[in-house]
Design a protein around this motif. Structure first.
Motif, mmCIF file in Angstrom:
data_model
loop_
_atom_site.group_PDB
_atom_site.id
_atom_site.type_symbol
_atom_site.label_atom_id
_atom_site.label_comp_id
_atom_site.label_asym_id
_atom_site.label_seq_id
_atom_site.Cartn_x
_atom_site.Cartn_y
_atom_site.Cartn_z
ATOM 1 N N ASP A 135 -7.889 15.104 -5.055
ATOM 2 C CA ASP A 135 -7.853 15.644 -3.638
ATOM 3 C C ASP A 135 -8.029 14.458 -2.462
ATOM 4 O O ASP A 135 -7.288 14.430 -1.518
ATOM 5 N N GLY A 136 -8.802 13.715 -2.985
ATOM 6 C CA GLY A 136 -9.459 12.505 -1.857
ATOM 7 C C GLY A 136 -8.331 11.628 -1.760
ATOM 8 O O GLY A 136 -7.701 11.277 -0.594
ATOM 9 N N LEU A 137 -7.757 11.201 -3.100
ATOM 10 C CA LEU A 137 -6.669 10.044 -3.148
ATOM 11 C C LEU A 137 -5.497 10.673 -2.300
ATOM 12 O O LEU A 137 -4.645 9.998 -1.429
ATOM 13 N N ARG A 138 -5.031 11.982 -2.797
ATOM 14 C CA ARG A 138 -4.081 12.449 -2.013
ATOM 15 C C ARG A 138 -4.051 12.579 -0.594
ATOM 16 O O ARG A 138 -3.001 12.197 0.266
ATOM 17 N N LEU A 139 -4.991 13.012 -0.116
ATOM 18 C CA LEU A 139 -5.309 12.899 1.401
ATOM 19 C C LEU A 139 -5.312 11.530 1.993
ATOM 20 O O LEU A 139 -4.702 11.450 3.120
ATOM 21 N N MET A 140 -5.940 10.725 1.189
ATOM 22 C CA MET A 140 -5.852 9.507 1.730
ATOM 23 C C MET A 140 -4.507 8.999 1.784
ATOM 24 O O MET A 140 -4.399 8.299 2.997
ATOM 25 N N LEU A 141 -3.499 9.085 0.899
ATOM 26 C CA LEU A 141 -2.310 8.582 0.766
ATOM 27 C C LEU A 141 -1.444 9.211 1.881
ATOM 28 O O LEU A 141 -0.592 8.531 2.389
ATOM 29 N N GLU A 142 -1.597 10.400 2.142
ATOM 30 C CA GLU A 142 -0.870 11.202 2.936
ATOM 31 C C GLU A 142 -0.845 11.263 4.371
ATOM 32 O O GLU A 142 -0.283 11.464 5.220
ATOM 33 N N THR A 143 -1.959 10.238 4.626
ATOM 34 C CA THR A 143 -2.222 9.801 6.022
ATOM 35 C C THR A 143 -1.273 8.811 6.469
ATOM 36 O O THR A 143 -1.084 8.393 7.575
ATOM 37 N N GLN A 144 -0.707 8.050 5.417
ATOM 38 C CA GLN A 144 0.282 6.829 5.716
ATOM 39 C C GLN A 144 1.726 7.432 5.617
ATOM 40 O O GLN A 144 2.282 8.161 4.710
ATOM 41 N N PRO A 145 2.655 7.311 6.600
ATOM 42 C CA PRO A 145 4.146 8.023 6.693
ATOM 43 C C PRO A 145 5.044 7.198 5.438
ATOM 44 O O PRO A 145 5.906 8.057 5.503
ATOM 45 N N ILE A 167 -6.918 0.406 -1.304
ATOM 46 C CA ILE A 167 -6.036 1.273 -2.330
ATOM 47 C C ILE A 167 -4.455 1.399 -1.680
ATOM 48 O O ILE A 167 -3.755 1.534 -2.589
ATOM 49 N N THR A 168 -4.500 1.849 -0.487
ATOM 50 C CA THR A 168 -3.175 1.813 0.283
ATOM 51 C C THR A 168 -2.469 0.786 -0.006
ATOM 52 O O THR A 168 -0.985 0.974 -0.225
ATOM 53 N N ALA A 169 -2.855 -0.531 0.067
ATOM 54 C CA ALA A 169 -2.163 -1.759 -0.009
ATOM 55 C C ALA A 169 -1.875 -1.933 -1.335
ATOM 56 O O ALA A 169 -0.821 -2.330 -1.591
ATOM 57 N N ALA A 170 -2.450 -1.541 -2.373
ATOM 58 C CA ALA A 170 -2.362 -1.618 -3.706
ATOM 59 C C ALA A 170 -0.981 -0.824 -4.257
ATOM 60 O O ALA A 170 -0.229 -1.164 -4.786
ATOM 61 N N VAL A 171 -0.913 0.566 -3.556
ATOM 62 C CA VAL A 171 0.038 1.323 -3.843
ATOM 63 C C VAL A 171 1.442 0.698 -3.385
ATOM 64 O O VAL A 171 2.280 0.606 -4.107
ATOM 65 N N ARG A 172 1.436 0.030 -2.324
ATOM 66 C CA ARG A 172 2.554 -0.462 -1.749
ATOM 67 C C ARG A 172 2.998 -1.720 -2.594
ATOM 68 O O ARG A 172 4.185 -2.006 -2.864
ATOM 69 N N ALA A 173 1.896 -2.379 -2.816
ATOM 70 C CA ALA A 173 2.131 -3.853 -3.625
ATOM 71 C C ALA A 173 2.857 -3.486 -5.082
ATOM 72 O O ALA A 173 3.615 -4.138 -5.255
ATOM 73 N N THR A 174 2.353 -2.345 -5.715
ATOM 74 C CA THR A 174 2.479 -1.930 -6.918
ATOM 75 C C THR A 174 4.051 -1.493 -6.729
ATOM 76 O O THR A 174 4.965 -1.767 -7.716
ATOM 77 N N ALA A 175 4.529 -0.720 -5.929
ATOM 78 C CA ALA A 175 5.892 -0.020 -5.507
ATOM 79 C C ALA A 175 6.875 -1.427 -5.425
ATOM 80 O O ALA A 175 7.852 -1.375 -5.767
#
Length: 225
Positions: free
Chosen positions: A22-32, A120-128
């Motif tokens: 839940d924490g990760l979901r809330l964190m990531l979904e703050t980013q458009p 974490i958000t930067a890592a998701v973008r970099a991974t994608a």
């Protein structure tokens, strides 16, 4: 931030702790530009969900019930799904055997749960984007581990063949990737533009057959002396 007409990065989160999911979901979904399309609490569900939803990035915990994250990673690789789906291992543990097995198995990154929101958000973008992501502690362990491996003079001839087509500058970039440097840091070290570094990275990935930056880092550890 990506252009407005670019679709968001679709993410599936697999972790056995609900508070983490839940924490990760809330964190990531703050980013458009990030969209969580599903969450899973165990390995079996993670595999089914990833197979059905085909996300851009799977954030995959190592230790989960039924089957762990490494089992999920292996099944995805066997099905040929890691070509389109990038896997970012997110875990509390940074034990050497997990790091080695995850990266060798096709994971594009390995990040500790203690990482900051920004990391974490930067890592998701970099991974994608295919750049991969390694937490500083993970990069440090790779440096120490492969440093000892190299001292034993056990370089695989097949790895040497993979880097043979590289130019001198591409080898420089590969070495710095192996040290855990970002494109911006490599640009500073080599006194070139970040755009130039990105071009070198794209070419060396194509020439060596590395799927992403994480695999290039592993290759660099093996061949750089």
């Amino acid at each position: 931030m990506p252009p407005a007409d670019r679709p968001p990065i679709r993410v599936v989160i697999a972790d056995d702790e609900r508070v983490v999911r839940d924490g990760l979901r809330l964190m990531l979904e703050t980013q458009p530009d990030l969209l969580v399309t599903g969450t899973a609490a165990d390995g079996d569900h993670a595999l089914r969900l990833t197979t059905d939803l085909r996300p851009d990035v799977l954030m995959l915990d190592v230790r989960m019930p039924s089957h762990d994250g490494l089992w999920v990673l292996t099944r995805l690789a066997e099905r040929g799904m890691l070509t389109d789906i990038r896997v970012l291992m997110l875990t509390t543990f940074d034990m050497d055997e997990y790091i080695d097995e995850a990266l060798a198995g096709g994971a594009s990154g390995f990040l500790l749960k203690s990482a900051s929101y920004e990391d974490i958000t930067a890592a998701v973008r970099a991974t994608a984007a295919g750049d991969g992501a390694l937490s500083p502690s993970v990069a440090g362990r790779l440096i120490r581990g492969y440093g000892a491996w190299r001292k034993a003079d056990r370089v695989d001839p097949a790895d040497l063949e993979r880097i043979a087509p590289l130019t001198d500058r591409e080898r420089d970039v590969l070495t710095l990737i192996g040290e855990g440097l970002s494109n911006a840091e490599i640009a500073t070290r080599l006194v070139v533009s970040e755009h130039t570094v990105k071009s070198h990275v794209s070419r060396l990935l194509a020439k060596t057959g590395c799927r992403d930056r994480a695999q290039a880092a592993v290759l660099a550890r093996r061949v750089t002396r």
